[in-house]
Structures are given as C-alpha cells and as structure tokens.
Design a protein around this motif. Structure first.
Motif, mmCIF file in Angstrom:
data_model
loop_
_atom_site.group_PDB
_atom_site.id
_atom_site.type_symbol
_atom_site.label_atom_id
_atom_site.label_comp_id
_atom_site.label_asym_id
_atom_site.label_seq_id
_atom_site.Cartn_x
_atom_site.Cartn_y
_atom_site.Cartn_z
ATOM 1 N N VAL A 165 27.778 17.122 66.691
ATOM 2 C CA VAL A 165 27.091 16.199 67.599
ATOM 3 C C VAL A 165 27.993 15.895 68.782
ATOM 4 C CG1 VAL A 165 25.610 15.160 65.841
ATOM 5 C CG2 VAL A 165 27.827 14.144 66.316
ATOM 6 N N SER A 166 27.391 15.464 69.865
ATOM 7 C CA SER A 166 28.164 15.140 71.063
ATOM 8 C C SER A 166 27.488 13.981 71.788
ATOM 9 C CB SER A 166 28.262 16.365 71.980
ATOM 10 O OG SER A 166 26.962 16.769 72.389
ATOM 11 N N GLY A 167 28.070 13.594 72.904
ATOM 12 C CA GLY A 167 27.488 12.569 73.754
ATOM 13 C C GLY A 167 27.186 11.274 73.035
ATOM 14 N N LEU A 168 25.982 10.768 73.266
ATOM 15 C CA LEU A 168 25.593 9.463 72.732
ATOM 16 C C LEU A 168 25.571 9.437 71.210
ATOM 17 C CD1 LEU A 168 24.777 6.603 73.561
ATOM 18 C CD2 LEU A 168 22.397 7.379 73.601
ATOM 19 N N ALA A 169 25.114 10.505 70.586
ATOM 20 C CA ALA A 169 25.076 10.550 69.120
ATOM 21 C C ALA A 169 26.486 10.469 68.542
ATOM 22 C CB ALA A 169 24.377 11.817 68.642
ATOM 23 N N ALA A 170 27.430 11.185 69.124
ATOM 24 C CA ALA A 170 28.815 11.142 68.654
ATOM 25 C C ALA A 170 29.430 9.775 68.936
ATOM 26 C CB ALA A 170 29.634 12.244 69.315
ATOM 27 N N LEU A 171 29.130 9.210 70.114
ATOM 28 C CA LEU A 171 29.642 7.885 70.445
ATOM 29 C C LEU A 171 29.153 6.856 69.437
ATOM 30 C CD1 LEU A 171 31.139 5.985 72.422
ATOM 31 C CD2 LEU A 171 28.970 5.759 73.662
ATOM 32 N N ARG A 172 27.884 6.919 69.097
ATOM 33 C CA ARG A 172 27.314 6.001 68.105
ATOM 34 C C ARG A 172 28.075 6.123 66.774
ATOM 35 N NH1 ARG A 172 22.404 7.638 68.521
ATOM 36 N NH2 ARG A 172 21.775 6.090 70.033
ATOM 37 N N GLU A 173 28.326 7.345 66.337
ATOM 38 C CA GLU A 173 29.046 7.573 65.075
ATOM 39 C C GLU A 173 30.461 7.002 65.133
ATOM 40 O OE1 GLU A 173 28.038 8.731 62.131
ATOM 41 O OE2 GLU A 173 26.014 8.922 62.922
ATOM 42 N N VAL A 174 31.156 7.256 66.226
ATOM 43 C CA VAL A 174 32.538 6.778 66.365
ATOM 44 C C VAL A 174 32.582 5.250 66.332
ATOM 45 C CG1 VAL A 174 34.470 6.575 67.996
ATOM 46 C CG2 VAL A 174 33.433 8.809 67.561
ATOM 47 N N GLU B 222 47.772 4.718 68.894
ATOM 48 C CA GLU B 222 46.545 4.951 68.118
ATOM 49 C C GLU B 222 45.323 4.419 68.873
ATOM 50 O OE1 GLU B 222 46.374 6.598 65.238
ATOM 51 O OE2 GLU B 222 48.522 6.831 64.907
ATOM 52 N N ALA B 223 45.457 3.254 69.478
ATOM 53 C CA ALA B 223 44.345 2.663 70.234
ATOM 54 C C ALA B 223 44.006 3.518 71.453
ATOM 55 C CB ALA B 223 44.691 1.237 70.649
ATOM 56 N N ALA B 224 45.024 4.085 72.079
ATOM 57 C CA ALA B 224 44.786 4.934 73.251
ATOM 58 C C ALA B 224 44.000 6.184 72.860
ATOM 59 C CB ALA B 224 46.115 5.322 73.896
ATOM 60 N N GLU B 225 44.270 6.714 71.682
ATOM 61 C CA GLU B 225 43.538 7.890 71.197
ATOM 62 C C GLU B 225 42.055 7.565 71.013
ATOM 63 O OE1 GLU B 225 43.550 10.507 67.145
ATOM 64 O OE2 GLU B 225 45.510 9.900 67.912
ATOM 65 N N LEU B 226 41.767 6.406 70.419
ATOM 66 C CA LEU B 226 40.378 5.995 70.229
ATOM 67 C C LEU B 226 39.716 5.735 71.577
ATOM 68 C CD1 LEU B 226 37.970 5.183 68.487
ATOM 69 C CD2 LEU B 226 38.998 2.896 68.286
ATOM 70 N N ARG B 227 40.435 5.059 72.470
ATOM 71 C CA ARG B 227 39.879 4.759 73.785
ATOM 72 C C ARG B 227 39.539 6.042 74.533
ATOM 73 N NH1 ARG B 227 40.513 4.647 78.939
ATOM 74 N NH2 ARG B 227 39.834 2.907 80.212
ATOM 75 N N ALA B 228 40.422 7.038 74.467
ATOM 76 C CA ALA B 228 40.181 8.308 75.151
ATOM 77 C C ALA B 228 38.945 9.000 74.587
ATOM 78 C CB ALA B 228 41.411 9.213 75.024
ATOM 79 N N ALA B 229 38.760 8.928 73.275
ATOM 80 C CA ALA B 229 37.586 9.541 72.648
ATOM 81 C C ALA B 229 36.305 8.842 73.105
ATOM 82 C CB ALA B 229 37.714 9.494 71.126
ATOM 83 N N VAL B 230 36.324 7.503 73.112
ATOM 84 C CA VAL B 230 35.149 6.736 73.542
ATOM 85 C C VAL B 230 34.834 7.039 75.005
ATOM 86 C CG1 VAL B 230 34.295 4.388 73.998
ATOM 87 C CG2 VAL B 230 35.391 4.933 71.810
ATOM 88 N N ARG B 231 35.863 7.072 75.841
ATOM 89 C CA ARG B 231 35.665 7.340 77.274
ATOM 90 C C ARG B 231 35.094 8.745 77.493
ATOM 91 N NH1 ARG B 231 34.744 9.125 81.421
ATOM 92 N NH2 ARG B 231 35.484 8.531 83.502
ATOM 93 N N LEU C 136 33.516 0.307 80.776
ATOM 94 C CA LEU C 136 32.549 0.326 79.678
ATOM 95 C C LEU C 136 33.236 0.667 78.348
ATOM 96 C CD1 LEU C 136 29.673 0.015 78.745
ATOM 97 C CD2 LEU C 136 29.236 2.377 79.483
ATOM 98 N N ALA C 137 34.177 1.595 78.368
ATOM 99 C CA ALA C 137 34.929 1.918 77.156
ATOM 100 C C ALA C 137 35.680 0.684 76.653
ATOM 101 C CB ALA C 137 35.902 3.069 77.418
ATOM 102 N N GLU C 138 36.314 -0.040 77.571
ATOM 103 C CA GLU C 138 37.030 -1.266 77.177
ATOM 104 C C GLU C 138 36.069 -2.293 76.583
ATOM 105 O OE1 GLU C 138 40.163 -1.740 76.906
ATOM 106 O OE2 GLU C 138 40.886 -0.015 78.042
ATOM 107 N N HIS C 139 34.906 -2.428 77.205
ATOM 108 C CA HIS C 139 33.900 -3.377 76.725
ATOM 109 C C HIS C 139 33.456 -3.015 75.303
ATOM 110 C CE1 HIS C 139 30.307 -5.943 76.759
ATOM 111 N NE2 HIS C 139 29.679 -4.902 76.265
ATOM 112 N N LEU C 140 33.181 -1.746 75.071
ATOM 113 C CA LEU C 140 32.720 -1.322 73.746
ATOM 114 C C LEU C 140 33.805 -1.511 72.682
ATOM 115 C CD1 LEU C 140 30.734 1.889 74.725
ATOM 116 C CD2 LEU C 140 29.779 -0.283 73.892
ATOM 117 N N LEU C 141 35.048 -1.197 73.029
ATOM 118 C CA LEU C 141 36.148 -1.375 72.071
ATOM 119 C C LEU C 141 36.402 -2.851 71.790
ATOM 120 C CD1 LEU C 141 38.470 1.464 73.346
ATOM 121 C CD2 LEU C 141 37.187 1.413 71.190
ATOM 122 N N ALA C 142 36.293 -3.678 72.827
ATOM 123 C CA ALA C 142 36.449 -5.123 72.614
ATOM 124 C C ALA C 142 35.319 -5.659 71.741
ATOM 125 C CB ALA C 142 36.481 -5.855 73.962
ATOM 126 N N LEU C 143 34.125 -5.126 71.924
ATOM 127 C CA LEU C 143 32.988 -5.521 71.085
ATOM 128 C C LEU C 143 33.255 -5.156 69.625
ATOM 129 C CD1 LEU C 143 30.072 -6.617 70.848
ATOM 130 C CD2 LEU C 143 29.285 -4.268 71.305
#
Length: 196
Positions: free
Chosen positions: A79-88, A126-135, A156-163
């Motif tokens: 999966v990619s894009g929005l579906a992958a983002l949702r999973e992550v 570790e947080a930077a790795e997750l942020r890069a994936a979300v972005r 938006l990536a920062e907003h989602l991670l803060a959420l």
C-alpha cells in the motif's frame, strides 16, 4: 558437559524483563536489581551483557522501536499514499494491549530524555525517522490526488504526529474520558478532512 548458553536469547530475555518492569512499575523502578529479578537472573548476568542500567534501558527502547518498525513494514506492504499513512498513524496509537505497552514504554522515556543528552538524541533520531515517513506518505497522497489540502506538508506532518502523541498520552492519563474507539475515530476524522 558444560551448559550451552544462547547469549542473544539471554540478552533478549533481559530486555523483555526491562520492558515489563518499566511498563508495570515505571522507569524509576527499573533498577538493575529489579530487572535481574524479573528476568530470573543475577545482577552479574546483566553485567555480562550490558555496560550499565542506561545501556539496558536504551537497548530496551531500541528493541521496542525495531519491533514497531518490523510490524509497520508488514502493515504497509503493498500500500502507499493515504492508505499507508492511515496504517502508520493508527499503528502508533495504543489501540490494543501490545501498542498500549509500547506507548507506556515510550512515554516513560520522555522525562528521562530531558535530562540525558544521549537518550534524547536516540529519541530524536527515532522520531525523525517516523516524521520522514509521515511526510513522504503525505507527499505521495497529495501527488496522487488522494488528499487535496494546500497546507504545508511539513506542518501537516507535525500536526499529525502531535495528534498521535496527544491522543496516546490522553488515553493513558484519562482512560475514563477517552477510549480506543475514540482515538481511532478522532484520527480517521482528521485524515478524512484532508480528502475534502
């Protein structure tokens, strides 16, 4: 005949014991004595595999992060894009017992990281790795037309991670106010707004 010891397995057992102590009793209670007792070993065994308590704690955190990475890799396969983002993002919420323990472990390290440059650096990496994936996934989703927002994707990536962090912490601290169902609903509604 001498007993054959699987050193990798013994090390994993110590780290598993350390995680259990941290999740159950808090990071301050995770002394080498408590970890050794939980693992069923002597302090001497711990000293054979780890330099000190901080080495055990940091190794336990890294092992947890690796398990999460491995699980995420399986979840987003194909999966990619929005579906992958949702999973992550969903995978980073405490929506079951395993992820609740991972979240409790992670949060336990936050205050300790404020007082330890070395631990803080590991957390940041570790947080930077997750942020890069979300972005990157946000970029894929926008490029494919799955999301229509004009918002800056870094913001938006920062907003989602803060959420994710905020919802996770709120569930741990206020279990009478939020449920796992609430967390999933709140996250998915945020993602749905990106598609409008």
């Amino acid at each position: 005949m001498p007993k054959i010891v699987d050193h990798d397995e013994r090390r994993r057992e110590v780290l598993t014991a350390a995680r259990r102590v941290i999740v159950r009793d808090g990071i301050d209670a995770a002394t080498t004595r408590a970890i050794a007792k939980e693992a069923g070993y002597s302090n001497g065994v711990l000293a054979h595999y780890f330099d000190d308590k901080d080495d055990i704690l940091l190794s336990a955190l890294r092992q947890s992060h690796q398990r999460i990475r491995d699980r995420l890799t399986r979840r987003v396969q194909g999966v990619s894009g929005l579906a992958a983002l949702r999973e992550v993002l969903l995978d980073n919420l405490p929506l079951d017992a395993e992820r609740t323990q991972e979240t409790r472990l992670e949060v336990s390290f936050w205050s300790r990281s404020l007082a330890s440059d070395h631990l803080a650096e590991v957390q940041r990496s570790e947080a930077a790795e997750l942020r890069a994936a979300v972005r990157a996934l946000l970029g894929e989703a926008r490029d494919s037309g799955e999301i229509t927002t004009e918002e800056n994707l870094d913001d938006l990536a920062e907003h989602l991670l803060a959420l994710i962090d905020g919802l996770s912490l709120h569930l741990l601290l206020y279990p009478d106010r939020l449920t796992r169902v609430d967390l999933e609903r709140l996250l998915l509604s945020t993602l749905d707004r990106l598609t409008r």
